[in-house]
Structures are given as structure tokens and as C-alpha cells.
Design a protein around this motif. Sequence first.
Motif, mmCIF file in Angstrom:
data_model
loop_
_atom_site.group_PDB
_atom_site.id
_atom_site.type_symbol
_atom_site.label_atom_id
_atom_site.label_comp_id
_atom_site.label_asym_id
_atom_site.label_seq_id
_atom_site.Cartn_x
_atom_site.Cartn_y
_atom_site.Cartn_z
ATOM 1 N N GLY A 70 0.813 -1.206 0.000
ATOM 2 C CA GLY A 70 0.000 0.000 0.000
ATOM 3 C C GLY A 70 0.848 1.258 0.000
ATOM 4 O O GLY A 70 2.081 1.193 -0.010
ATOM 5 N N PRO A 71 0.209 2.422 0.051
ATOM 6 C CA PRO A 71 0.944 3.683 0.014
ATOM 7 C C PRO A 71 1.887 3.869 1.198
ATOM 8 O O PRO A 71 2.976 4.432 1.036
ATOM 9 C CB PRO A 71 -0.154 4.748 -0.008
ATOM 10 C CG PRO A 71 -1.384 4.068 0.474
ATOM 11 C CD PRO A 71 -1.234 2.631 0.121
ATOM 12 N N ASP A 72 1.516 3.389 2.369
ATOM 13 C CA ASP A 72 2.374 3.536 3.545
ATOM 14 C C ASP A 72 3.702 2.812 3.367
ATOM 15 O O ASP A 72 4.733 3.247 3.866
ATOM 16 C CB ASP A 72 1.683 3.009 4.806
ATOM 17 C CG ASP A 72 0.456 3.817 5.179
ATOM 18 O OD1 ASP A 72 0.322 4.958 4.686
ATOM 19 O OD2 ASP A 72 -0.358 3.306 5.953
ATOM 20 N N GLU A 73 3.669 1.707 2.651
ATOM 21 C CA GLU A 73 4.880 0.925 2.426
ATOM 22 C C GLU A 73 5.737 1.482 1.294
ATOM 23 O O GLU A 73 6.908 1.156 1.183
ATOM 24 C CB GLU A 73 4.513 -0.522 2.130
ATOM 25 C CG GLU A 73 3.807 -1.196 3.292
ATOM 26 C CD GLU A 73 3.206 -2.517 2.884
ATOM 27 O OE1 GLU A 73 3.948 -3.518 2.904
ATOM 28 O OE2 GLU A 73 2.010 -2.536 2.537
ATOM 29 N N LEU A 74 5.149 2.312 0.444
ATOM 30 C CA LEU A 74 5.907 2.903 -0.666
ATOM 31 C C LEU A 74 6.792 4.052 -0.185
ATOM 32 O O LEU A 74 7.934 4.193 -0.624
ATOM 33 C CB LEU A 74 4.952 3.375 -1.762
ATOM 34 C CG LEU A 74 5.591 3.950 -3.023
ATOM 35 C CD1 LEU A 74 6.547 2.943 -3.659
ATOM 36 C CD2 LEU A 74 4.515 4.349 -4.019
ATOM 37 N N VAL A 75 6.274 4.849 0.737
ATOM 38 C CA VAL A 75 7.046 5.975 1.250
ATOM 39 C C VAL A 75 8.276 5.442 1.999
ATOM 40 O O VAL A 75 8.160 4.541 2.827
ATOM 41 C CB VAL A 75 6.194 6.867 2.177
ATOM 42 C CG1 VAL A 75 7.051 7.928 2.859
ATOM 43 C CG2 VAL A 75 5.082 7.527 1.395
ATOM 44 N N GLY A 76 9.424 5.984 1.633
ATOM 45 C CA GLY A 76 10.666 5.539 2.230
ATOM 46 C C GLY A 76 11.376 4.459 1.432
ATOM 47 O O GLY A 76 12.495 4.083 1.745
ATOM 48 N N ASN A 77 10.715 3.964 0.402
ATOM 49 C CA ASN A 77 11.300 2.927 -0.448
ATOM 50 C C ASN A 77 11.559 3.465 -1.850
ATOM 51 O O ASN A 77 11.118 4.548 -2.214
ATOM 52 C CB ASN A 77 10.369 1.708 -0.517
ATOM 53 C CG ASN A 77 10.348 0.945 0.780
ATOM 54 O OD1 ASN A 77 11.377 0.451 1.221
ATOM 55 N ND2 ASN A 77 9.190 0.875 1.415
ATOM 56 N N ALA A 78 12.233 2.682 -2.651
ATOM 57 C CA ALA A 78 12.618 3.098 -4.004
ATOM 58 C C ALA A 78 11.410 3.192 -4.918
ATOM 59 O O ALA A 78 10.525 2.335 -4.906
ATOM 60 C CB ALA A 78 13.628 2.117 -4.578
ATOM 61 N N TYR A 79 11.414 4.244 -5.733
ATOM 62 C CA TYR A 79 10.374 4.455 -6.743
ATOM 63 C C TYR A 79 10.369 3.286 -7.730
ATOM 64 O O TYR A 79 9.330 2.910 -8.247
ATOM 65 C CB TYR A 79 10.645 5.776 -7.456
ATOM 66 C CG TYR A 79 9.692 6.070 -8.575
ATOM 67 C CD1 TYR A 79 8.397 6.503 -8.312
ATOM 68 C CD2 TYR A 79 10.065 5.927 -9.907
ATOM 69 C CE1 TYR A 79 7.517 6.788 -9.320
ATOM 70 C CE2 TYR A 79 9.196 6.209 -10.924
ATOM 71 C CZ TYR A 79 7.916 6.635 -10.637
ATOM 72 O OH TYR A 79 7.042 6.908 -11.649
#
Length: 82
Positions: A70-79
Motif C-alpha cells: 500500500g501507500p504507507d509501504e511505498l514511502v521511504g522505499n525506491a520508486y
Amino acid sequence: VQIESSAMSFDSTTVAPATSATTQGVEQFYGLIEQAPLPCLLVDPQGKVNYINAAGQLLFHELSATLGFGPDELVGNAYSRL
């Protein structure tokens, strides 16, 4: 200055020294981005997602079953994870 939107937040003190003009500009920028009707992601030069606006959070929430996160897991990770 901290701008928060559901589970996402942005701390402007990590970007530039806090001055009145900087603080006001950051607040205006994130106010505009947060209200944008299209998904917006802010990515640093290393390709790490630092911020997703409300429309982006909604989109990634809807795609979470397909993407596997989800979006919470995307923030802080590679695009590139997309």
C-alpha cells in the motif's frame, strides 16, 4: 513545519534551514500538492519516495492488492519498486 496527511508526513526541517519565507513557501507548496486532484509523488535524487499526496494515497490503496503493498509501504522505499 510538519505537514501531515493520513499516514504520510513531511518535516520541512530536514530540507532547509527554517526561515519565515522558507516555512511559508513549504507550507504553500505542500498545501497545493496535497489538494491536487492527480496523484503526486515526491522522489529524492536517489529514487526514494518521500511523499504521496491524498490522491496518490487513494490510488495506491486501490492498487494495493495488485502491487502487493500500500501507500504507507511505498514511502521511504525506491520508486523503482513500482
